[in-house]
Write a protein that holds these residues in place. Structure first.
Motif, PDB file in Angstrom:
ATOM      1  N   THR B  33       0.834  -1.200   0.000  1.00 26.05           N
ATOM      2  CA  THR B  33       0.000   0.000   0.000  1.00 26.05           C
ATOM      3  C   THR B  33       0.871   1.254   0.000  1.00 26.05           C
ATOM      4  N   ILE B  34       0.221   2.381  -0.271  1.00 26.37           N
ATOM      5  CA  ILE B  34       0.861   3.672  -0.039  1.00 26.37           C
ATOM      6  C   ILE B  34       0.233   4.235   1.224  1.00 26.37           C
ATOM      7  N   HIS B  35       1.067   4.385   2.214  1.00 24.46           N
ATOM      8  CA  HIS B  35       0.589   4.827   3.517  1.00 24.46           C
ATOM      9  C   HIS B  35       1.165   6.220   3.773  1.00 24.46           C
ATOM     10  N   ALA B  36       0.298   7.164   4.102  1.00 26.22           N
ATOM     11  CA  ALA B  36       0.783   8.525   4.318  1.00 26.22           C
ATOM     12  C   ALA B  36       0.779   8.866   5.795  1.00 26.22           C
ATOM     13  N   LEU B  37       1.789   9.642   6.167  1.00 32.50           N
ATOM     14  CA  LEU B  37       1.894  10.111   7.543  1.00 32.50           C
ATOM     15  C   LEU B  37       1.749  11.628   7.451  1.00 32.50           C
ATOM     16  N   ILE B  38       0.662  12.149   8.023  1.00 31.35           N
ATOM     17  CA  ILE B  38       0.486  13.595   7.940  1.00 31.35           C
ATOM     18  C   ILE B  38       0.345  14.178   9.335  1.00 31.35           C
ATOM     19  N   GLY B  39       0.342  15.481   9.401  1.00 31.04           N
ATOM     20  CA  GLY B  39       0.225  16.148  10.683  1.00 31.04           C
ATOM     21  C   GLY B  39       0.848  17.514  10.600  1.00 31.04           C
ATOM     22  N   PRO B  40       0.500  18.396  11.516  1.00 32.29           N
ATOM     23  CA  PRO B  40       1.055  19.753  11.489  1.00 32.29           C
ATOM     24  C   PRO B  40       2.564  19.750  11.751  1.00 32.29           C
ATOM     25  N   ASN B  41       3.189  20.879  11.533  1.00 31.59           N
ATOM     26  CA  ASN B  41       4.631  20.992  11.794  1.00 31.59           C
ATOM     27  C   ASN B  41       4.947  20.616  13.229  1.00 31.59           C
ATOM     28  N   SER B 209      -3.650  17.322  -1.332  1.00 36.27           N
ATOM     29  CA  SER B 209      -4.263  16.775  -2.545  1.00 36.27           C
ATOM     30  C   SER B 209      -3.438  15.600  -3.052  1.00 36.27           C
ATOM     31  N   VAL B 210      -2.127  15.675  -2.867  1.00 38.00           N
ATOM     32  CA  VAL B 210      -1.271  14.541  -3.228  1.00 38.00           C
ATOM     33  C   VAL B 210      -1.611  13.344  -2.348  1.00 38.00           C
ATOM     34  N   VAL B 211      -1.756  13.627  -1.051  1.00 28.44           N
ATOM     35  CA  VAL B 211      -2.077  12.564  -0.106  1.00 28.44           C
ATOM     36  C   VAL B 211      -3.411  11.913  -0.473  1.00 28.44           C
ATOM     37  N   ARG B 217      -4.020   4.621   2.832  1.00 30.95           N
ATOM     38  CA  ARG B 217      -4.272   4.749   4.250  1.00 30.95           C
ATOM     39  C   ARG B 217      -3.469   5.920   4.806  1.00 30.95           C
ATOM     40  N   ILE B 218      -4.050   6.598   5.760  1.00 24.89           N
ATOM     41  CA  ILE B 218      -3.419   7.802   6.299  1.00 24.89           C
ATOM     42  C   ILE B 218      -3.366   7.718   7.817  1.00 24.89           C
ATOM     43  N   THR B 219      -2.227   8.049   8.368  1.00 25.12           N
ATOM     44  CA  THR B 219      -2.121   8.180   9.820  1.00 25.12           C
ATOM     45  C   THR B 219      -1.852   9.647  10.127  1.00 25.12           C
ATOM     46  N   VAL B 220      -2.630  10.209  11.038  1.00 22.91           N
ATOM     47  CA  VAL B 220      -2.443  11.613  11.407  1.00 22.91           C
ATOM     48  C   VAL B 220      -1.739  11.675  12.752  1.00 22.91           C
ATOM     49  N   LEU B 221      -0.632  12.408  12.776  1.00 20.78           N
ATOM     50  CA  LEU B 221       0.116  12.600  14.022  1.00 20.78           C
ATOM     51  C   LEU B 221      -0.064  14.029  14.501  1.00 20.78           C
ATOM     52  N   THR B 222      -0.236  14.215  15.792  1.00 19.59           N
ATOM     53  CA  THR B 222      -0.061  15.548  16.382  1.00 19.59           C
ATOM     54  C   THR B 222       0.670  15.375  17.694  1.00 19.59           C
ATOM     55  N   ARG B 223       1.555  16.273  17.970  1.00 17.40           N
ATOM     56  CA  ARG B 223       2.337  16.244  19.200  1.00 17.40           C
ATOM     57  C   ARG B 223       2.866  14.846  19.523  1.00 17.40           C
ATOM     58  N   GLY B 224       3.319  14.164  18.524  1.00 18.14           N
ATOM     59  CA  GLY B 224       3.946  12.867  18.732  1.00 18.14           C
ATOM     60  C   GLY B 224       2.992  11.701  18.917  1.00 18.14           C
ATOM     61  N   ARG B 225       1.685  11.982  18.879  1.00 23.07           N
ATOM     62  CA  ARG B 225       0.727  10.891  19.072  1.00 23.07           C
ATOM     63  C   ARG B 225      -0.113  10.664  17.826  1.00 23.07           C
ATOM     64  N   VAL B 226      -0.628   9.438  17.683  1.00 27.64           N
ATOM     65  CA  VAL B 226      -1.544   9.158  16.584  1.00 27.64           C
ATOM     66  C   VAL B 226      -2.901   9.736  16.942  1.00 27.64           C
ATOM     67  N   LEU B 227      -3.395  10.603  16.051  1.00 29.43           N
ATOM     68  CA  LEU B 227      -4.673  11.250  16.305  1.00 29.43           C
ATOM     69  C   LEU B 227      -5.793  10.482  15.628  1.00 29.43           C
ATOM     70  N   ALA B 228      -5.531  10.037  14.421  1.00 25.94           N
ATOM     71  CA  ALA B 228      -6.558   9.316  13.679  1.00 25.94           C
ATOM     72  C   ALA B 228      -5.889   8.468  12.627  1.00 25.94           C
ATOM     73  N   GLY B 230      -6.987   5.975   8.978  1.00 21.22           N
ATOM     74  CA  GLY B 230      -8.024   5.483   8.091  1.00 21.22           C
ATOM     75  C   GLY B 230      -7.784   5.958   6.681  1.00 21.22           C
ATOM     76  N   ASP B 231      -8.766   5.799   5.788  1.00 27.29           N
ATOM     77  CA  ASP B 231      -8.570   6.337   4.446  1.00 27.29           C
ATOM     78  C   ASP B 231      -8.855   7.838   4.468  1.00 27.29           C
ATOM     79  N   TYR B 232      -8.649   8.486   3.329  1.00 25.56           N
ATOM     80  CA  TYR B 232      -8.710   9.948   3.299  1.00 25.56           C
ATOM     81  C   TYR B 232     -10.057  10.478   3.765  1.00 25.56           C
TER      82      TYR B 232
END
Lengths: 320, 251
Positions: B33-41, B209-211, B217-228, B230-232
């Motif tokens: 799969t292509i798995h994306a890791l996103i989240g704020p700076n 939009s690329v993501v 599948r996408i994992t959202v990180l904030t402050r070092g933790r997994v926030l959510a 799932g798919d987009y």
């Protein structure tokens, strides 16, 4: 048509620029004894080899060693001791010097390559100074006197090196042999990895290269060549002294490489000849030599950052 | 642990003095799969990458790649297992040519290259494969350029070609599109998609939009933790994610 032919000729010249430069250098060195004092030439050749060894590290791995006098000086002590006390023939004396330098290189390298930049330089300097004080204290080095009247002996048992032209030929062969070997190292599969590490170490690691091992091998090779240079110099001057193992010698080899052109093939040779010539002509002005060297260093850093050969290569747009 | 997941982490944590950059992250990347890791700076995405490729050592937790615990391995060891990363700042060898850049990666097939006595001509056997990889990323006409002279987007393309030269089972791409223009983004997107047909890709990316377009599948990180996770669709509808992104000025 003529222009095309000329362009093609230019291209061939460019592609073989290093080979042409090598032939020119060899030719000059072969005829040099007819117009220059052989001992002076041999001294310059030893320093040229020393600078080439140093350049292998700084120019092609990006490691600035500030302790290369350690390998140069200790190899010269061991070679002198082997020739004088143990009665080794010259070839074995030089080999024992080189082997000593290789061993010391492995130890110093293993300790120093864990650190980068200025810390690397400081560790090499500290270890070199430690070994300098050891040289001051150890009885076999004869402290301030050094090991004097080292016999040059007979090469392979029959070539008498007391004869100045025989000695010159041997030094020249050693120099050219080591120079070609360094060229091969730079242009080997190993050399390609070294350049990758110099260019971007984390990226080289991410491609699966264990960069520390490559750096260590390069360090040992560089130390070994520095050792060959030091050991040969001991036989040329029939003397091994504290000067060759002290830190200003580490500084001088940096200066030679910088003046000649860091990371170029021929730069260290040009730099060494330039500096040795300068010292030769300026001996009359005594301590002022250091001032002149300092000025050259500043001018070089400010105006000719690529060094003599580096600037020349830039102007001619060739690799040298 | 199931075979379906090529890379898993358990309680992955990295603490710096007085600051937890990555905290108890359990990541599972499914094979192919292509798995994306996103989240704020500052969410810990790049730290996560550094931990996974062992450029940093975790304070706690385990990393399992293909059923094998790779937590104690050095970074070069991880790369040798086929888990290869790219970098946020373009990671090329600037003063080598494009061809040499790719070839130094292909050279890894020889094992270690400590043979300093041999001519580098032995590496010419890799030229053909290198040129093919270079063609794949659209750099054929630049093959003999020095990497430093390439425009930014082309450098990223070269970096991907170099990474692919190792034929890795899994690629970790750290912001592959950062600083690229539209045409470059389209080309690299297509490239990543074709690459992922046979491999697994984990990427950090800011361009949503690329993501949305690329990842399964996408994992959202904030402050070092997994926030959510799932798919987009799921992730973008998640109220906490919307808040985290709107909170730092992203829409």
């Amino acid at each position: 048509m003529q222009r095309v032919a000329k362009a093609r000729g230019d291209l061939a010249l460019r592609r073989h620029s290093e080979a042409i430069a090598f032939l020119v250098m060899t030719g000059l060195l072969v005829v040099a004894p007819t117009f220059a004092y052989p001992v002076f030439l041999m001294k310059a050749l030893c320093f040229a080899l020393f600078a080439c060894a140093f350049n292998l590290l700084i120019g092609f791995v990006g490691l600035l060693s500030f302790g290369h006098a350690l390998f140069f000086g200790w190899a010269s002590y061991i070679a002198a001791h082997a020739a004088k006390v143990w009665g080794f023939p010259p070839e074995l004396a030089i080999l024992s010097g080189a082997a000593t330098a290789a061993g010391l290189g492995a130890i110093v390298g293993a300790l120093a390559i864990r650190r980068q930049g200025i810390y690397f330089a400081m560790i090499t300097l500290a270890l070199a100074q430690m070994m300098y004080f050891f040289a001051v204290q150890a009885p076999f080095t004869h402290g301030e006197d050094g090991i004097q009247a080292v016999p040059r002996g007979k090469l392979f048992g029959f070539i008498d090196l007391a004869d100045q032209s025989n000695m010159y030929i041997m030094v020249l062969v050693i120099f050219l042999g080591c120079f070609l070997l360094i060229y091969r190292i730079i242009n080997s599969p190993f050399g390609e990895v070294l350049k990758a590490i110099r260019e971007n170490e984390p990226r080289a690691i991410s491609l699966g290269y264990k960069s520390e091992r490559y750096k260590l091998v390069a360090f040992v090779l560089s130390a070994t060549f520095a050792g060959v240079a030091g050991a040969t110099k001991a036989l040329v001057f029939q003397l091994a002294s504290l000067t060759d193992v002290d830190w200003p010698m580490s500084g001088e080899v940096i200066l030679m490489t910088l003046v000649g052109g860091l990371g170029t093939l021929f730069g260290p040779v040009a730099g060494a000849f330039f500096m040795v010539t300068l010292e030769n002509y300026l001996t009359t002005i005594g301590q002022w030599v250091f001032v002149v060297q300092g000025v050259i260093f500043v001018v070089c850093v400010l105006l000719f950052r690529r060094g003599i050969i580096g600037e020349l290569a830039q102007v001619l747009r060739v690799k040298l | 642990m199931s075979d379906d997941f090529i890379l898993q982490t358990e309680d992955l944590t990295k603490e710096f003095a007085g600051f937890v950059a990555v905290s108890g992250v359990n990541l599972r990347v499914a094979r192919g799969t292509i798995h994306a890791l996103i989240g704020p700076n500052g969410a810990g995405k790049t730290t996560c990458f550094n931990l996974l490729t062992k450029f940093m050592s975790p304070s706690r937790g385990r990393i399992v790649y293909k059923g094998r615990d790779i937590t104690p391995l050095p970074p070069a060891g991880v790369a040798r297992l086929g888990l290869v990363r790219s970098f946020q700042i373009s990671a090329v060898f600037p003063h080598l040519t494009v061809l040499e850049n790719v070839r130094v990666a292909l050279q890894r097939q020889r094992g270690s290259s400590f043979d300093f006595w041999r001519s580098k001509r032995v590496l010419d056997v890799f030229n053909e494969r290198a040129m093919a990889l270079i063609a794949d990323v659209g750099l054929s006409s630049f093959a003999h350029w020095t990497a430093v002279e390439l425009p930014y987007g082309r450098k990223r393309a070269l970096e991907i070609a170099t990474t692919l030269a190792l034929d890795p089972e899994m690629l970790l791409l750290d912001e592959p599109m950062a600083g690229m223009g539209h045409e470059d983004i389209d080309r690299i997107s297509a490239l990543i998609k074709s690459v992922a047909a046979e491999r697994t890709v984990l990427m950090v990316e800011h361009n949503l939009s690329v993501v949305a377009n690329l990842s399964h599948r996408i994992t959202v990180l904030t402050r070092g933790r997994v926030l959510a996770e799932g798919d987009y669709k799921t992730v973008s509808a998640h109220p906490l994610v919307r808040e985290a992104y709107l909170g730092v000025g992203h829409a």
